[in-house]
Design an enzyme around this catalytic site. Structure first.
Site, mmCIF file in Angstrom:
data_model
loop_
_atom_site.group_PDB
_atom_site.id
_atom_site.type_symbol
_atom_site.label_atom_id
_atom_site.label_comp_id
_atom_site.label_asym_id
_atom_site.label_seq_id
_atom_site.Cartn_x
_atom_site.Cartn_y
_atom_site.Cartn_z
ATOM 1 N N LYS B 85 0.811 -1.226 0.000
ATOM 2 C CA LYS B 85 0.000 0.000 0.000
ATOM 3 C C LYS B 85 0.843 1.274 0.000
ATOM 4 C CE LYS B 85 -4.192 -1.785 0.071
ATOM 5 N NZ LYS B 85 -5.071 -1.614 -1.108
ATOM 6 N N GLU B 107 -9.620 6.196 3.079
ATOM 7 C CA GLU B 107 -10.429 5.155 3.692
ATOM 8 C C GLU B 107 -9.509 3.995 3.987
ATOM 9 O OE1 GLU B 107 -10.016 5.495 0.484
ATOM 10 O OE2 GLU B 107 -9.248 3.477 0.085
ATOM 11 N N SER B 377 1.448 -9.718 -0.483
ATOM 12 C CA SER B 377 1.144 -8.285 -0.532
ATOM 13 C C SER B 377 1.432 -7.560 0.778
ATOM 14 C CB SER B 377 -0.318 -8.078 -0.931
ATOM 15 O OG SER B 377 -1.157 -8.777 -0.038
#
Lengths: 267, 395
Positions: B85, B107, B377
């Site tokens: 991210k 968010e 991830s």
């Protein structure tokens, strides 16, 4: 529809409620009360699970309606009952696109026409995505309404106005729906700015909650005002007392209607 | 807008008029930044010196022996903040700086994107508010605290299902009121144009590195790449560089939750009854919904996959047959979480565990020399309390 939004040279009051809030039967009673007490037109919302253009008051109304079992089919049958009660009050719908998309654009517009709907506003559809719906609404004789916001530049206002029919919905301020205490000067400027570009009726909504707001936007050149959250708050406050709900709604609407005719006194 | 933001029939810009000028401004700034050598240089420098890129491509020796193929793990868990991210958060925060914005909002579901955003905001000097569903706040406490440590406000969302979907609703509402000085840093390949394209762009570094690394290690491209798909940003990030390589099979793994049959899942592609084309949060894509179009609440053990829609580019890749999509259930993901921790010493995020879970099934069809890359991830540190709870262990 345009001509019907300019009643006798005075401003038009267009209350907004969610179809089926708090449930089907009470929603019908509520809407009849709006019609009987001075509404010149109706803006009616289809409840949606994720209403991104709305504040908490309308979202809670959506959730009450959905929890009571409302769905698109029931919205259309409720609309038919409203039409049977009053054959000529202009009715505009406010919906989120997924509800239209799932029914099929042409079916949705066809069903809306059959139910006596005059205009359709899709809250999450800018003109960029409107080609397909324009075809469907035109085919079924439904006016296509778009939003103009304080952030909308002049060139874009012209473009929007050229695609819009029925009326143009002016979003009075940045942000989502919800009752506010004061009206911004910029709202009145926006009305004047939009007026330069179009002869369509201009209806101002988002944050309009008091008689003085209505008087001011009409004095600035709008044709009418849309009042939603302030009205829905009366519903949510009186969920257990149906008679009081209707009584309070009746006097609120009558008071707002007066402000479309003459300047309200200080309160 | 210069572009329609369409991926085949998917994507687009389904958003209230108030936000259109903000999206136009964003589109212009994004396309300018793509052409701007100085921007790229600054971004690459941050990726190297702040994120710690390139992340490793690790050969999973024990697992390879056990499964009978050659398994490589792309280690996004090693990136600063513990997940991919941060790539996107830094890219967009840098863009926000160029645009002269003062405040960043975001968010978050699992809290990984929220943490990455809070940290990017701290690094680049922004005020930051992160919207997070109350359910997710409860199951991702470590990340909530990390965001607060980085100086961000964590704003609990109590409406609707109180998860990622509702956090996006609230962030969009905030942005509708604040778009003049606020930047909305969306965390996945979702939302209105230009977000899906932009997030994919900032995440494509994953695949660019992986391609180079696998060629160095094996002298050939992999047979298959497997990645989990919530919104789908880590998957697009690793897939993108290989899309032209027709022989490389691309597999996205959705959250199967408690199984497809009962509807308690987040597998948009696997459930033909609930998962259909629709519009949510500004984009046309596959969405879990009822017959009238009301959005269906999802279920997954992993907060990061718990979302009703999938990125529009995935819908297109699936239609084209270029990528395949499958799912792993909660219990399969938990088993994979434990296995990878035990045999490889890598604790994967619950999200990434879904990709590992599919590898365990997929490997049965592999030959000894077949090379498979699984995108890890993120790391599972954030999940340990939740996993312990699921496994009935006290820590």
């Amino acid at each position: 529809m345009s001509a019907r939004l300019r009643p006798k040279g005075e401003g038009a009051l267009m209350p907004f409620v969610v179809l089926g809030d708090p449930n089907y039967e009470q929603s019908l009673e509520l809407i009849k009360t709006l019609i009987d007490n001075g509404a010149d037109a109706l803006e009616l919302g289809f409840p949606f699970s994720d209403p991104i253009a709305d504040g908490s008051t309308v979202q809670e109304a959506d959730q009450r309606a959905l929890a009571s079992g409302m769905n698109t089919d029931k919205c259309f049958s409720l609309l038919k009952e409203i039409r049977e009660y009053n054959s000529d009050i202009p009715i505009g719908l406010l919906v989120y696109y997924n509800l239209v998309f799932q029914r099929g654009l042409s079916s949705f517009c066809g069903d809306a026409k059959k139910a006596g709907v005059d205009a359709l506003l899709i809250a999450d559809m800018p003109i960029e995505e409107s080609n397909a719906i324009m075809g469907a609404s035109w085919k079924h004789g439904i006016s296509q309404v778009f939003l103009v916001a304080p952030t909308t530049g002049d060139a874009r206002i012209k473009q929007i106005a050229s695609l819009c029919s029925g009326y143009l919905y002016i979003v009075s301020r940045l942000g989502v729906t919800g009752a506010r205490d004061s009206l911004q000067v910029s709202t009145l400027e926006l009305v004047q700015r939009v007026r330069k570009h179009t002869q369509l009726p201009l209806m101002v909504g988002f944050g309009i909650s008091k008689p003085m707001h209505i008087h001011d936007v009409i004095a600035a050149g709008a044709d009418g005002a849309i009042v939603g959250s302030a009205l829905i708050k009366i519903v949510s406050k009186n969920l257990v007392n149906r008679r009081k709900m209707l009584k309070d709604v009746a006097s609120f609407i009558a008071e707002l209607k007066k402000a479309t005719v003459s300047k309200p006194g200080k309160n | 807008m210069k572009h329609s933001g369409k991926f085949g029939e998917y994507g687009g810009i389904f958003i209230p008029e108030t936000l259109m000028p903000a999206l136009e401004e964003l589109e212009t700034a994004f396309y300018e930044s793509k052409k701007d050598g100085a921007f790229k240089k600054e971004f690459d420098h941050l990726l190297k010196t702040f994120v710690g890129r390139p992340t490793a491509l690790t050969f999973a020796e024990t697992l390879s022996k056990k499964l009978g193929c050659r398994v490589y793990l792309k280690r996004e868990d090693l990136a600063h903040t513990g997940a991919h991210k941060i790539n996107n958060a830094l890219g967009q925060a840098l863009l926000a700086k160029k645009m002269g914005k003062k405040r960043i909002i975001a968010e978050t579901g699992a809290g990984q994107h929220g943490t990455a955003t809070a940290i990017a905001a701290a690094k680049l000097g922004f005020e930051c508010d992160v919207y997070m569903g109350e359910v997710d706040i409860e199951r991702q406490k470590p990340n909530v605290f990390r965001m607060k440590l980085a100086g961000a406000g964590v704003l609990p969302v109590s409406s609707g299902s109180r998860t990622l979907k509702d956090a996006i609703n609230e962030a969009l509402r905030d942005w509708t009121a604040s778009c003049e000085d606020t930047y909305y840093l969306l965390g996945s390949v979702l939302g209105p144009h230009p977000y899906p394209e932009m997030v994919a762009h900032f995440q494509s570094v994953i695949g660019q590195e992986a391609r180079k690394q696998i060629l160095e290690a094996e002298g050939k491209l992999p047979k298959t790449i497997i990645a989990c798909v919530g919104g789908g940003s880590n998957a697009i990030g690793i897939f993108k560089e290989f899309i032209q390589d027709k022989d490389v099979e691309l597999i996205g793994v959705e959250a199967g939750g408690l199984g497809i049959k009962g509807g308690k899942h987040a597998a948009r592609f696997a459930d033909p009854k609930l998962g259909r084309k629709g519009v949510l949060h500004g984009t046309l894509t596959y969405v879990l919904q009822d017959k009238f179009g009301q959005i269906y609440n999802t279920h997954s053990v992993s907060a990061g996959l718990d979302y009703s829609a999938v990125g529009p580019e995935h819908s297109m890749l699936r239609d084209m047959g270029r990528a395949k999509y499958t799912y792993a259930t909660d219990s399969e993901a938990l088993a994979a979480f434990k296995l990878l921790s035990e045999v490889e010493g890598i604790i994967p995020a619950l999200e990434s565990s879904h990709a590992v879970a599919h590898l365990l099934k997929y490997a049965k069809h592999c030959k000894k020399d077949d090379v498979v890359i699984v995108n890890i991830s993120g790391r599972g540190d954030k999940d340990i309390f939740h996993v312990a709870d699921q496994l009935g262990e006290k820590i």
